[in-house]
Motif scaffolding. Structure first.
Motif, PDB file in Angstrom:
ATOM      1  N   GLN A   1       0.813  -1.216  -0.041  1.00 50.84           N
ATOM      2  CA  GLN A   1       0.080  -0.050   0.059  1.00 50.84           C
ATOM      3  C   GLN A   1       0.976   1.141   0.121  1.00 50.84           C
ATOM      4  O   GLN A   1       0.461   2.322  -0.772  1.00 50.84           O
ATOM      5  CB  GLN A   1      -0.811   0.100   1.234  1.00 50.84           C
ATOM      6  N   ASN A   2       1.916   1.336   0.791  1.00 52.27           N
ATOM      7  CA  ASN A   2       2.635   2.436   0.972  1.00 52.27           C
ATOM      8  C   ASN A   2       4.028   2.445   0.192  1.00 52.27           C
ATOM      9  O   ASN A   2       4.619   3.632   0.017  1.00 52.27           O
ATOM     10  CB  ASN A   2       3.383   2.486   2.644  1.00 52.27           C
ATOM     11  N   ARG A   3       4.290   1.787  -0.757  1.00 48.63           N
ATOM     12  CA  ARG A   3       5.462   1.727  -1.430  1.00 48.63           C
ATOM     13  C   ARG A   3       5.489   2.778  -2.375  1.00 48.63           C
ATOM     14  O   ARG A   3       6.652   3.123  -3.079  1.00 48.63           O
ATOM     15  CB  ARG A   3       5.916   0.563  -2.277  1.00 48.63           C
ATOM     16  N   ASP A   4       4.445   3.397  -2.894  1.00 50.66           N
ATOM     17  CA  ASP A   4       4.193   4.378  -3.842  1.00 50.66           C
ATOM     18  C   ASP A   4       4.373   5.653  -3.451  1.00 50.66           C
ATOM     19  O   ASP A   4       4.337   6.771  -3.978  1.00 50.66           O
ATOM     20  CB  ASP A   4       2.980   4.317  -4.646  1.00 50.66           C
ATOM     21  N   VAL A   5       4.221   5.854  -2.146  1.00 49.21           N
ATOM     22  CA  VAL A   5       4.242   7.153  -1.452  1.00 49.21           C
ATOM     23  C   VAL A   5       5.799   7.503  -1.204  1.00 49.21           C
ATOM     24  O   VAL A   5       6.326   7.111  -0.244  1.00 49.21           O
ATOM     25  CB  VAL A   5       3.382   7.162  -0.110  1.00 49.21           C
ATOM     26  N   PRO A   6       6.448   8.437  -1.744  1.00 51.27           N
ATOM     27  CA  PRO A   6       7.782   8.717  -1.535  1.00 51.27           C
ATOM     28  C   PRO A   6       8.243   9.335  -0.126  1.00 51.27           C
ATOM     29  O   PRO A   6       9.094   9.031   0.142  1.00 51.27           O
ATOM     30  CB  PRO A   6       7.976   9.918  -2.712  1.00 51.27           C
ATOM     31  N   SER A   7       7.097   9.940   0.426  1.00 45.02           N
ATOM     32  CA  SER A   7       7.514  10.731   1.767  1.00 45.02           C
ATOM     33  C   SER A   7       7.627   9.527   3.027  1.00 45.02           C
ATOM     34  O   SER A   7       8.230   9.707   3.804  1.00 45.02           O
ATOM     35  CB  SER A   7       6.603  11.527   2.174  1.00 45.02           C
ATOM     36  N   LYS A   8       7.006   8.443   2.744  1.00 43.25           N
ATOM     37  CA  LYS A   8       6.915   7.474   3.845  1.00 43.25           C
ATOM     38  C   LYS A   8       8.022   6.467   3.908  1.00 43.25           C
ATOM     39  O   LYS A   8       8.213   5.674   4.636  1.00 43.25           O
ATOM     40  CB  LYS A   8       5.605   6.689   3.380  1.00 43.25           C
ATOM     41  N   ASN A   9       8.918   6.441   2.735  1.00 42.21           N
ATOM     42  CA  ASN A   9      10.241   5.654   3.050  1.00 42.21           C
ATOM     43  C   ASN A   9       9.783   4.172   3.418  1.00 42.21           C
ATOM     44  O   ASN A   9      10.499   3.698   4.036  1.00 42.21           O
ATOM     45  CB  ASN A   9      11.027   6.292   4.165  1.00 42.21           C
ATOM     46  N   HIS A  10       8.868   3.841   2.756  1.00 38.22           N
ATOM     47  CA  HIS A  10       8.490   2.363   2.967  1.00 38.22           C
ATOM     48  C   HIS A  10       9.102   1.189   1.959  1.00 38.22           C
ATOM     49  O   HIS A  10       8.571   0.207   2.195  1.00 38.22           O
ATOM     50  CB  HIS A  10       6.753   2.475   2.874  1.00 38.22           C
ATOM     51  N   THR A  11       9.722   1.665   1.242  1.00 39.78           N
ATOM     52  CA  THR A  11      10.525   0.606   0.396  1.00 39.78           C
ATOM     53  C   THR A  11      11.908   0.289   1.120  1.00 39.78           C
ATOM     54  O   THR A  11      12.433   0.559   2.062  1.00 39.78           O
ATOM     55  CB  THR A  11      10.741   0.932  -1.087  1.00 39.78           C
ATOM     56  N   SER A  12      12.423  -0.936   0.548  1.00 34.13           N
ATOM     57  CA  SER A  12      13.594  -1.420   1.048  1.00 34.13           C
ATOM     58  C   SER A  12      14.845  -0.620   1.046  1.00 34.13           C
ATOM     59  O   SER A  12      15.738  -0.730   1.944  1.00 34.13           O
ATOM     60  CB  SER A  12      13.896  -2.920   0.828  1.00 34.13           C
ATOM     61  N   CYS A  13      15.127   0.187   0.140  1.00 30.38           N
ATOM     62  CA  CYS A  13      16.321   0.702  -0.261  1.00 30.38           C
ATOM     63  C   CYS A  13      17.695  -0.030  -0.501  1.00 30.38           C
ATOM     64  O   CYS A  13      18.617   0.093   0.166  1.00 30.38           O
ATOM     65  CB  CYS A  13      16.744   1.844   0.694  1.00 30.38           C
ATOM     66  N   LEU A  14      17.315  -1.384  -0.851  1.00 29.67           N
ATOM     67  CA  LEU A  14      18.318  -2.426  -1.049  1.00 29.67           C
ATOM     68  C   LEU A  14      18.970  -2.323  -2.285  1.00 29.67           C
ATOM     69  O   LEU A  14      19.948  -2.924  -2.479  1.00 29.67           O
ATOM     70  CB  LEU A  14      17.833  -3.722  -0.776  1.00 29.67           C
ATOM     71  N   SER A  15      18.449  -1.404  -3.156  1.00 30.01           N
ATOM     72  CA  SER A  15      18.941  -1.464  -4.557  1.00 30.01           C
ATOM     73  C   SER A  15      20.576  -1.207  -4.837  1.00 30.01           C
ATOM     74  O   SER A  15      21.038  -2.058  -5.631  1.00 30.01           O
ATOM     75  CB  SER A  15      18.141  -0.483  -5.400  1.00 30.01           C
ATOM     76  N   PRO A  16      21.046  -0.461  -4.198  1.00 32.11           N
ATOM     77  CA  PRO A  16      22.434  -0.318  -4.472  1.00 32.11           C
ATOM     78  C   PRO A  16      23.400  -1.557  -3.709  1.00 32.11           C
ATOM     79  O   PRO A  16      24.353  -1.885  -4.373  1.00 32.11           O
ATOM     80  CB  PRO A  16      22.883   0.893  -3.669  1.00 32.11           C
ATOM     81  N   HIS A  17      22.691  -2.121  -2.968  1.00 34.87           N
ATOM     82  CA  HIS A  17      23.259  -3.434  -2.159  1.00 34.87           C
ATOM     83  C   HIS A  17      23.303  -4.555  -2.996  1.00 34.87           C
ATOM     84  O   HIS A  17      24.140  -5.254  -3.084  1.00 34.87           O
ATOM     85  CB  HIS A  17      22.818  -3.682  -0.667  1.00 34.87           C
TER      86      HIS A  17
END
Ligand code: FAD
Length: 475
Positions: free
Chosen positions: A226-242
């Motif tokens: 539900q929240n992955r599309d809301v940029p201010s919520k920081n609800h994604t994993s941020c694993l992409s550079p890793h």
């Protein structure tokens, strides 16, 4: 002695190449800053990440008794010389999927085998290798994500990932040979070092990757879909550079999500793993494409009339388009090396459709400035937005940057963070400052055309021109 060649797998755990290299209890590790005529040089943000990640890898390897050797140049020259100088019997690496890299790996493997050196390669950076997932009838690679992922899920994955290897007994002494110093590679940008701010946000390396993953599982996986599309919520994993640097493997992510869910993956876990699935799909597209970052995957787009617009490109790159959500995204990118996925789609669409600038210009800018700039995901995603890619969003579906802003950043929290000159505007005007009454702008100190730009194009006019150009292409 054995050699493990590290490339896009800067981790000790779940690393089958390293595991095999350690089977004889004496091994060295190698990382090459590859410089060849065919491979694409790494962008600046990734170079800075690499610098930080190699420091961690070197010390993690040191702790288990494995020296990390650094060299720059062409692997096809460096590795045969090293195997001969150091009397290496076995070389191990984990596979990669860019056809230009694959060509180098194949040539090197052949050459080493001719020299009597044993070479083995492994799957470690994807869940499914491109040739493993093919359509049942035609036996060809999938061109659409859903059937690709459905078929992949049927394949299943290995039951568990590999643990960190234990310390080995005899550490090789290598003092006699000239090896590079990381500092001499000048991976950090100079004058100015615009990546300084990155390290407030990111901790490169395997430990940083696992810390980030743990936090994501505990806090943000619930509600992800539900929240992955809301940029201010920081609800994604941020694993992409890793993931880009292989500091964590997709298999570890897969098992981490399953273990966290007690075996029964719910809709959030499923959605998150499907995003990891898009990464798998991009790698398959990359593997079978002819130069994905340069060539339209759908050749119909070869005839599109792109516009040469230096001023438009500069305004976009520097977050000065006058469209607050676009500018917020481009400034987040500059300051952190990252943009939230929803905003990536909006800024990419704006460049391609509102400015009609060739998607390759945007791809190249992301390549230079993203810490997760990935040879598969970056060109595949740019082509997805342009409409020229696999399973792409059709060109005529043009993101409205104002509606996207109102829908996904309704209170303007994301914009306020990255475009501070607009921070005091009300929740309505922050999406369209040019429509705000003069008095409102005056009160909060916004002077359009002075301290914040007027829109560089009119949305409706730009949209009409884009559709006309598309019509010309298809006529
Ligand atoms: P999460 O939502 O937590 O997803 C988990 C992982 O799944 C990501 O780390 C990534 O590896 C993968 N993933 C998620 N979304 C996608 C997607 N749409 N396509 C492929 N894989 C995905 N991703 C990159 O990793 N490198 C890039 O260079 C890159 N360039 C992009 C350029 C454009 C124009 C667009 C629209 C998207 C791009 N993406 C890229 C895809 C996506 O935006 C990022 O993977 C995502 O924002 C990373 O944040 P996250 O790790 O929090 O994602």
């Amino acid at each position: 002695m054995n050699l493990c060649w590290f490339r896009q797998d800067l981790r000790l755990s779940d690393n089958p190449a390293l595991r095999s290299a350690l089977s004889d209890n004496s091994a060295i590790a190698l990382f090459i800053l590859e410089e060849t005529d065919t491979q694409r040089p790494m962008g600046s943000a990734c170079k800075a990440w690499l610098h930080e990640s190699l420091i961690r890898l070197q010390s993690d390897l040191e702790a288990i008794g494995v020296p990390l050797v650094l060299r720059r140049g062409d692997a096809r020259d460096i590795i045969p010389k090293l195997t001969s100088d150091l009397k290496i019997d076995n070389v191990y690496w984990n596979r990669r999927y860019d056809p230009k890299d694959v060509a180098i790996d194949r040539a090197l493997m052949e050459h080493l085998k001719e020299e009597g050196v044993n070479v083995e390669s492994f799957k470690a950076n994807v869940l499914f290798e491109p040739w493993e997932i093919k359509s049942a009838g035609a036996g060809t690679p999938y061109k659409v994500f859903s059937p690709f992922w459905k078929a992949a899920l049927k394949e299943g994955v290995p039951a568990q990932s590999l643990a960190v290897p234990t310390k080995i007994q005899s550490k090789p002494q290598l003092d006699q040979l000239p090896f590079d110093n990381l500092e001499d590679w000048d991976l950090m940008p100079a004058s100015p070092n615009w990546t300084n701010g990155f390290w407030d946000v990111w901790v490169p390396g395997e430990a940083g990757a696992f810390e980030r993953f743990k936090e994501f599982l505990e806090i943000n996986l619930k509600g992800y879909s539900q929240n992955r599309d809301v940029p201010s919520k920081n609800h994604t994993s941020c694993l992409s550079p890793h993931l880009r640097f292989g500091e964590i493997s997709p298999l570890q992510i897969w098992h981490g999500v399953h273990a966290h869910s007690g075996g029964e993956v719910d809709k959030d876990g499923y959605k998150f793993l499907a995003e990891v699935g898009w990464r798998e799909f991009s790698h398959s597209i990359l593997f079978y494409a002819d130069n994905l970052s340069q060539t339209n995957w759908k050749s119909d787009f070869d005839g599109f009339a792109w516009v040469q617009d230096e001023n438009g490109l500069t305004a976009w790159q520097s977050g000065q388009t006058g469209y607050p959500l676009v500018d917020a995204g481009m400034r987040e990118l500059w300051q952190t090396g990252y943009i939230h996925n929803r905003v990536r789609m909006v800024v990419a669409s704006f460049l391609i459709k509102h400015l009609r600038i060739d998607w390759r210009e945007g791809e190249a800018w992301f390549w230079d400035t993203l810490v997760d700039a990935c040879p598969a995901n970056n060109p595949a995603s740019w082509q997805w937005v342009a409409g020229s890619g696999a399973d792409a969003s059709p060109f005529f579906r043009i993101f409205n940057p104002i509606m996207q802003s109102e829908k996904f950043d309704p209170k303007g929290s994301y914009i306020r963070k990255w475009v501070p000159e607009l921070a005091n505007l009300d929740n309505k005007s922050i999406h369209t400052p040019w429509e705000a009454p003069k008095l409102v702008l005056q009160e909060v100190g916004v002077r359009l055309g002075e301290n914040y730009p007027k829109p560089i194009v009119d949305h409706k006019t730009a949209r009409d021109k884009a559709l006309a150009a598309y019509k010309d292409m298809t006529a």
